[in-house]
Design a protein around this motif. Sequence first.
Motif, PDB file in Angstrom:
ATOM      1  N   GLU A 397       0.825  -1.208   0.000  1.00  0.00           N
ATOM      2  CA  GLU A 397       0.000   0.000   0.000  1.00  0.00           C
ATOM      3  C   GLU A 397       0.860   1.259   0.000  1.00  0.00           C
ATOM      4  O   GLU A 397       0.580   2.233  -0.702  1.00  0.00           O
ATOM      5  N   GLU A 398       1.940   1.213   0.799  1.00  0.00           N
ATOM      6  CA  GLU A 398       2.839   2.367   0.867  1.00  0.00           C
ATOM      7  C   GLU A 398       3.529   2.595  -0.478  1.00  0.00           C
ATOM      8  O   GLU A 398       3.679   3.728  -0.941  1.00  0.00           O
ATOM      9  N   GLN A 399       3.964   1.478  -1.104  1.00  0.00           N
ATOM     10  CA  GLN A 399       4.599   1.580  -2.418  1.00  0.00           C
ATOM     11  C   GLN A 399       3.638   2.161  -3.445  1.00  0.00           C
ATOM     12  O   GLN A 399       4.022   2.958  -4.302  1.00  0.00           O
ATOM     13  N   LYS A 400       2.376   1.766  -3.324  1.00  0.00           N
ATOM     14  CA  LYS A 400       1.370   2.285  -4.258  1.00  0.00           C
ATOM     15  C   LYS A 400       1.218   3.796  -4.093  1.00  0.00           C
ATOM     16  O   LYS A 400       1.165   4.547  -5.069  1.00  0.00           O
ATOM     17  N   LYS A 401       1.181   4.244  -2.827  1.00  0.00           N
ATOM     18  CA  LYS A 401       1.040   5.681  -2.569  1.00  0.00           C
ATOM     19  C   LYS A 401       2.238   6.458  -3.093  1.00  0.00           C
ATOM     20  O   LYS A 401       2.087   7.537  -3.681  1.00  0.00           O
ATOM     21  N   LEU A 402       3.440   5.896  -2.884  1.00  0.00           N
ATOM     22  CA  LEU A 402       4.646   6.572  -3.367  1.00  0.00           C
ATOM     23  C   LEU A 402       4.654   6.656  -4.893  1.00  0.00           C
ATOM     24  O   LEU A 402       5.041   7.678  -5.462  1.00  0.00           O
ATOM     25  N   GLU A 403       4.215   5.560  -5.508  1.00  0.00           N
ATOM     26  CA  GLU A 403       4.182   5.539  -6.971  1.00  0.00           C
ATOM     27  C   GLU A 403       3.170   6.557  -7.517  1.00  0.00           C
ATOM     28  O   GLU A 403       3.451   7.280  -8.473  1.00  0.00           O
ATOM     29  N   LEU A 404       2.019   6.613  -6.890  1.00  0.00           N
ATOM     30  CA  LEU A 404       1.012   7.572  -7.315  1.00  0.00           C
ATOM     31  C   LEU A 404       1.501   9.009  -7.118  1.00  0.00           C
ATOM     32  O   LEU A 404       1.286   9.880  -7.965  1.00  0.00           O
ATOM     33  N   SER A 405       2.176   9.217  -5.973  1.00  0.00           N
ATOM     34  CA  SER A 405       2.707  10.559  -5.699  1.00  0.00           C
ATOM     35  C   SER A 405       3.766  10.936  -6.731  1.00  0.00           C
ATOM     36  O   SER A 405       3.822  12.075  -7.211  1.00  0.00           O
ATOM     37  N   HIS A 406       4.610   9.957  -7.081  1.00  0.00           N
ATOM     38  CA  HIS A 406       5.660  10.200  -8.057  1.00  0.00           C
ATOM     39  C   HIS A 406       5.065  10.541  -9.426  1.00  0.00           C
ATOM     40  O   HIS A 406       5.510  11.481 -10.105  1.00  0.00           O
ATOM     41  N   GLN A 407       4.071   9.778  -9.816  1.00  0.00           N
ATOM     42  CA  GLN A 407       3.435  10.046 -11.096  1.00  0.00           C
ATOM     43  C   GLN A 407       2.740  11.407 -11.108  1.00  0.00           C
ATOM     44  O   GLN A 407       2.711  12.098 -12.129  1.00  0.00           O
ATOM     45  N   GLU A 408       2.200  11.802  -9.973  1.00  0.00           N
ATOM     46  CA  GLU A 408       1.552  13.113  -9.883  1.00  0.00           C
ATOM     47  C   GLU A 408       2.564  14.237 -10.081  1.00  0.00           C
ATOM     48  O   GLU A 408       2.296  15.240 -10.755  1.00  0.00           O
ATOM     49  N   ASP A 409       3.760  14.046  -9.468  1.00  0.00           N
ATOM     50  CA  ASP A 409       4.814  15.059  -9.637  1.00  0.00           C
ATOM     51  C   ASP A 409       5.230  15.167 -11.093  1.00  0.00           C
ATOM     52  O   ASP A 409       5.438  16.275 -11.620  1.00  0.00           O
ATOM     53  N   ILE A 410       5.371  14.018 -11.744  1.00  0.00           N
ATOM     54  CA  ILE A 410       5.744  14.027 -13.163  1.00  0.00           C
ATOM     55  C   ILE A 410       4.679  14.731 -13.990  1.00  0.00           C
ATOM     56  O   ILE A 410       4.973  15.530 -14.889  1.00  0.00           O
ATOM     57  N   ARG A 411       3.418  14.439 -13.651  1.00  0.00           N
ATOM     58  CA  ARG A 411       2.316  15.039 -14.402  1.00  0.00           C
ATOM     59  C   ARG A 411       2.333  16.559 -14.287  1.00  0.00           C
ATOM     60  O   ARG A 411       2.142  17.279 -15.277  1.00  0.00           O
ATOM     61  N   LYS A 412       2.607  17.051 -13.059  1.00  0.00           N
ATOM     62  CA  LYS A 412       2.620  18.501 -12.854  1.00  0.00           C
ATOM     63  C   LYS A 412       3.761  19.162 -13.620  1.00  0.00           C
ATOM     64  O   LYS A 412       3.598  20.236 -14.221  1.00  0.00           O
ATOM     65  N   LYS A 413       4.941  18.516 -13.577  1.00  0.00           N
ATOM     66  CA  LYS A 413       6.089  19.085 -14.278  1.00  0.00           C
ATOM     67  C   LYS A 413       5.855  19.115 -15.791  1.00  0.00           C
ATOM     68  O   LYS A 413       6.198  20.085 -16.473  1.00  0.00           O
ATOM     69  N   GLU A 414       5.268  18.043 -16.306  1.00  0.00           N
ATOM     70  CA  GLU A 414       4.995  18.000 -17.733  1.00  0.00           C
ATOM     71  C   GLU A 414       3.967  19.054 -18.127  1.00  0.00           C
ATOM     72  O   GLU A 414       4.050  19.662 -19.195  1.00  0.00           O
ATOM     73  N   LYS A 415       3.000  19.257 -17.198  1.00  0.00           N
ATOM     74  CA  LYS A 415       1.973  20.252 -17.480  1.00  0.00           C
ATOM     75  C   LYS A 415       2.571  21.647 -17.557  1.00  0.00           C
ATOM     76  O   LYS A 415       2.254  22.440 -18.471  1.00  0.00           O
ATOM     77  N   GLN A 416       3.464  21.962 -16.567  1.00  0.00           N
ATOM     78  CA  GLN A 416       4.094  23.286 -16.549  1.00  0.00           C
ATOM     79  C   GLN A 416       4.981  23.493 -17.762  1.00  0.00           C
ATOM     80  O   GLN A 416       5.097  24.600 -18.282  1.00  0.00           O
TER      81      GLN A 416
END
Length: 534
Positions: A397-416
Amino acid sequence: MKQTQNHKEKHHKKLRVLFFFCLSLLLVSAQQPSTTDTAKYFDPEEIPTEAQKQLIDSLTKSANDNLRKGQFSKALLAAQNSLELSRSLRDYDLIGNCLNKIATVHYYQGEYFDALFYFDESISAYKQAGNIKGMASATNNKGAIYYYLGNLLKALEHYKGALMLSETLADKENSVASIRNNMAGIYVKLGDYENAMSHFQMAKSTYDRIGDRKKLSQVINGIGEIYLKKHQYQEARSYFDQALHLAKQIDDQQRILEALLSLGEIEEHQGNLKEALSLYDQSLDLSQQINNPLYRAKAQIALGSVSLKRGAIAQAIAHCQDGLDGGEHLKSITVQKQACDCLYDAYKSSGMNSSALVYLEKSIALKDSLHAKQTADAVLQMQFEKQLLLDSMAHVEEQKKLELSHQEDIRKKEKQRNIFIIIGVFLILLAVAIWSRLNYVRKSKLTLQKEKDRSEHLLLNILPEDIAEELKEKGYVNAQNFESAAILFTDFKSFTETASRLSPEDLVQELNICFKAFDIILDQYRIEKIKTIG
């Protein structure tokens, strides 16, 4: 004039430090030390910090030397003085070490509840210092105390706690070896000699490499005990002789005592009663010299056993009664049971059947208590495995949260970066990311469900359904008391004769009918079927 005065002050300061240093050494070397608090002998605050550290080193060395020689009163005073100095420095590492040493002195003297108290205190001090290694060592030592008291449940609980702490250390090899050695002792008690030997050999390999002769002597003695239990006396004698030789090299009275008692047991098993009696007498004398009540009780019981075999029944009763008194004082179930067995045999041999019956009943009650602890050990093992599964699920579960958080960061950077340039491409990437995330969540849920189903299946295979449900809901099971209970043993009358007359197909059909009938009756009267054999 001023320089002369400063010189005199410095000279007086050096003399004062030397005076306190000598005074502390005199206190350590006292033959009959008082239990008075160290502060009444000197004030640590009057001694400079560097001098205090030198004193602590000296006192610690003195405590270790006296402990090894079995001079417990001197070792205790040195450790207490060292503790007072460490507290004045507010050094929690040193405080933890001193408390651990005090606990060890009490342990060697059979003062187990005092030892447990000081081990708890040392764990608290190590925790304040952030000393994981010290916490693991003290927790492991607490497990050893519960082991000698015959409480394998508590012992196993503390060994596992110590093992989890040790696994976080960079230099975990020595700590893990110590825990393996102790775990091997539990396997010996349970008769699992293969696992016991495996743990002993891994610990021995570590102690051979680092040259720890004290721990090596203990491990070798444990390996000898396995061969003794398996009646391989020649191999057992070889290991006990090695353990005795190592213990004498470092003048470790406790290890010498253990080896002498083990060698006496070999002689007794081989019928060499005179030699066994001599070794047991040496063990008793040494246990009294170093004030170890546990091994004094063991030696008394051993002497009682040999005396009985030699026909000296009165002596056997006297020795075994002393052993029983010692076991009751220590609250050691295993020692009490051994003493009761010895007294039962002695009184039975003398024709005093009523007295023999009293000790037989005590022995049975103590045996039941030991079996209850072994059952509790099995439950603890199951709970431990369940906890590992839960920890694994939490990790996923923790790994899933970290992965989701990581993907969210990538998404924001790509958006900017791409918002004003490739809006269309960004939308496609976003759709792919969302689909991947949903797919990952779906797979993670499936994985978690499989782990949950596996855990529940394991519980239902081991325990009745109502017990398993209670364990899942609360994490533990409340004890239940029944005023009365009945156990039914059934058998097929003349089964062999009947089976010889039937064909295999008819026999299986007949058994199927019988077992179905049994299951219907069991369900009707709410009876728990324990085992089908044969």
